[in-house]
Motif scaffolding. Structure first.
Motif, PDB file in Angstrom:
ATOM      1  N   PHE A  82       0.827  -1.205   0.000  1.00  0.00           N
ATOM      2  CA  PHE A  82       0.000   0.000   0.000  1.00  0.00           C
ATOM      3  C   PHE A  82       0.864   1.258   0.000  1.00  0.00           C
ATOM      4  CE2 PHE A  82      -1.663   3.275   2.936  1.00  0.00           C
ATOM      5  CZ  PHE A  82      -2.621   3.819   2.102  1.00  0.00           C
ATOM      6  N   ALA A  83       1.933   1.255   0.822  1.00  0.00           N
ATOM      7  CA  ALA A  83       2.784   2.441   0.955  1.00  0.00           C
ATOM      8  C   ALA A  83       3.498   2.757  -0.355  1.00  0.00           C
ATOM      9  CB  ALA A  83       3.795   2.233   2.086  1.00  0.00           C
ATOM     10  N   VAL A  84       3.961   1.728  -1.072  1.00  0.00           N
ATOM     11  CA  VAL A  84       4.625   1.954  -2.357  1.00  0.00           C
ATOM     12  C   VAL A  84       3.652   2.583  -3.348  1.00  0.00           C
ATOM     13  CG1 VAL A  84       5.643   0.785  -4.350  1.00  0.00           C
ATOM     14  CG2 VAL A  84       6.356   0.160  -2.048  1.00  0.00           C
ATOM     15  N   GLN A  85       2.414   2.104  -3.360  1.00  0.00           N
ATOM     16  CA  GLN A  85       1.399   2.701  -4.234  1.00  0.00           C
ATOM     17  C   GLN A  85       1.144   4.156  -3.855  1.00  0.00           C
ATOM     18  OE1 GLN A  85      -1.853  -0.023  -3.637  1.00  0.00           O
ATOM     19  NE2 GLN A  85      -1.184  -1.398  -5.259  1.00  0.00           N
ATOM     20  N   LEU A  86       1.203   4.439  -2.559  1.00  0.00           N
ATOM     21  CA  LEU A  86       0.986   5.798  -2.091  1.00  0.00           C
ATOM     22  C   LEU A  86       2.100   6.726  -2.568  1.00  0.00           C
ATOM     23  CD1 LEU A  86      -0.766   7.644  -0.316  1.00  0.00           C
ATOM     24  CD2 LEU A  86       0.630   6.971   1.637  1.00  0.00           C
ATOM     25  N   VAL A  87       3.325   6.233  -2.566  1.00  0.00           N
ATOM     26  CA  VAL A  87       4.468   7.048  -2.978  1.00  0.00           C
ATOM     27  C   VAL A  87       4.502   7.237  -4.498  1.00  0.00           C
ATOM     28  CG1 VAL A  87       6.991   7.165  -3.063  1.00  0.00           C
ATOM     29  CG2 VAL A  87       5.851   6.384  -0.984  1.00  0.00           C
ATOM     30  N   LEU A  88       4.184   6.201  -5.255  1.00  0.00           N
ATOM     31  CA  LEU A  88       4.391   6.214  -6.703  1.00  0.00           C
ATOM     32  C   LEU A  88       3.122   6.231  -7.534  1.00  0.00           C
ATOM     33  CD1 LEU A  88       7.182   3.475  -6.892  1.00  0.00           C
ATOM     34  CD2 LEU A  88       7.471   5.965  -6.705  1.00  0.00           C
ATOM     35  N   GLY A  89       1.955   6.057  -6.928  1.00  0.00           N
ATOM     36  CA  GLY A  89       0.770   5.733  -7.700  1.00  0.00           C
ATOM     37  C   GLY A  89      -0.114   6.869  -8.127  1.00  0.00           C
ATOM     38  N   VAL A 176       3.070  15.921   1.538  1.00  0.00           N
ATOM     39  CA  VAL A 176       2.967  15.252   2.838  1.00  0.00           C
ATOM     40  C   VAL A 176       2.606  13.784   2.655  1.00  0.00           C
ATOM     41  CG1 VAL A 176       1.634  15.136   4.989  1.00  0.00           C
ATOM     42  CG2 VAL A 176       2.437  17.336   4.138  1.00  0.00           C
ATOM     43  N   MET A 177       1.692  13.497   1.728  1.00  0.00           N
ATOM     44  CA  MET A 177       1.287  12.115   1.502  1.00  0.00           C
ATOM     45  C   MET A 177       2.423  11.284   0.932  1.00  0.00           C
ATOM     46  SD  MET A 177      -1.554  12.083   2.843  1.00  0.00           S
ATOM     47  CE  MET A 177      -1.663  10.320   2.611  1.00  0.00           C
ATOM     48  N   ARG A 178       3.264  11.887   0.060  1.00  0.00           N
ATOM     49  CA  ARG A 178       4.430  11.163  -0.455  1.00  0.00           C
ATOM     50  C   ARG A 178       5.390  10.830   0.691  1.00  0.00           C
ATOM     51  NH1 ARG A 178       1.579  11.802  -4.474  1.00  0.00           N
ATOM     52  NH2 ARG A 178       2.275  11.851  -6.625  1.00  0.00           N
ATOM     53  N   VAL A 179       5.657  11.823   1.526  1.00  0.00           N
ATOM     54  CA  VAL A 179       6.551  11.600   2.666  1.00  0.00           C
ATOM     55  C   VAL A 179       5.953  10.574   3.612  1.00  0.00           C
ATOM     56  CG1 VAL A 179       7.650  12.667   4.671  1.00  0.00           C
ATOM     57  CG2 VAL A 179       7.568  13.899   2.484  1.00  0.00           C
ATOM     58  N   LEU A 184       5.642   5.085   5.882  1.00  0.00           N
ATOM     59  CA  LEU A 184       4.893   3.835   6.003  1.00  0.00           C
ATOM     60  C   LEU A 184       5.697   2.658   5.447  1.00  0.00           C
ATOM     61  CD1 LEU A 184       1.157   4.582   5.118  1.00  0.00           C
ATOM     62  CD2 LEU A 184       2.126   4.003   7.329  1.00  0.00           C
ATOM     63  N   CYS A 185       6.469   2.892   4.374  1.00  0.00           N
ATOM     64  CA  CYS A 185       7.339   1.838   3.854  1.00  0.00           C
ATOM     65  C   CYS A 185       8.321   1.390   4.930  1.00  0.00           C
ATOM     66  CB  CYS A 185       8.102   2.336   2.626  1.00  0.00           C
ATOM     67  SG  CYS A 185       7.135   2.442   1.109  1.00  0.00           S
TER      68      CYS A 185
END
Length: 208
Positions: A82-89, A176-179, A184-185
């Protein structure tokens, strides 16, 4: 652990801050009625999941022969994906259909808001661990009541999230969401490491 200790632990693990930031991001530009429905449904779903783990967590893990280290590792893997999708998605396209593709549905209340952000892997493991350390119906009922208290606070926080975050611009919120996704990762990897250490796989590296 007394009730205050447990409540503080639940505030960190199943509290509203992580879910609130994601809630604002996913419901940006939607109607207030839709936002309320998402907030209520997400908190209700998280309450059911956490309540089940508070009352029946040990029994469920035993029924499926799942250990707490396995729960930590599985939760860490799910959270990492989920965290990877949040950073890159996000924001891969600027054409006219991109915004339409991102129109949210009520499904976001269940994932990711309720699980894994409010009913988080670490929160569920904490509930099971506390019940295991202090077995008995009294502890189970205390955990259930404290979950209800925490979720009531979560609901209030989400319903007023617009006002709480009113001074944060959309651009800043995206950063902020990317950070947050990157953090989260790290948390997800840490959950896997703890699970492996509890299994003895990383015992030699525990001091590093």
């Amino acid at each position: 652990m007394n009730a205050i200790d447990i409540l503080l632990l639940l505030c960190v693990t199943i509290g509203p801050t992580k879910a609130a930031a994601m809630y604002l991001s996913l419901t940006a530009g939607t109607e207030p009625a839709f936002k309320r429905r998402v907030a209520i449904r997400s908190v209700l779903t998280a309450t059911i999941v956490c309540g089940v783990f508070a009352l029946l967590g040990q029994a469920l893990l035993g029924l499926f022969h799942v250990t707490i280290p396995a729960m930590l590792i599985a939760g860490g893997i799910i959270l990492f994906i989920f965290a990877v999708q949040l950073v890159l998605g996000e924001d891969h396209s600027d054409d006219g259909t991109a915004g339409l593709a991102r129109v949210p549905s009520l499904d976001i209340a269940s994932f990711p808001l309720a699980v894994p952000l409010m009913a988080s892997p670490q929160g569920l493991v904490a509930l099971v661990a506390i019940a295991a350390a202090q077995p008995g119906m009294k502890t189970q009922l205390l955990l259930f009541v404290l979950v209800l208290v925490m979720m009531a606070f979560n609901l209030v926080f989400l319903l007023f999230a617009d006002r709480i975050f009113s001074k944060i611009s959309p651009g800043i919120l995206k950063v902020v969401m990317r950070v947050f996704g990157l953090l989260l990762c790290g948390l997800a990897v840490q959950l896997v490491i703890i699970g492996l250490q509890k299994l003895g796989v990383l015992a030699a590296a525990a001091g590093h």
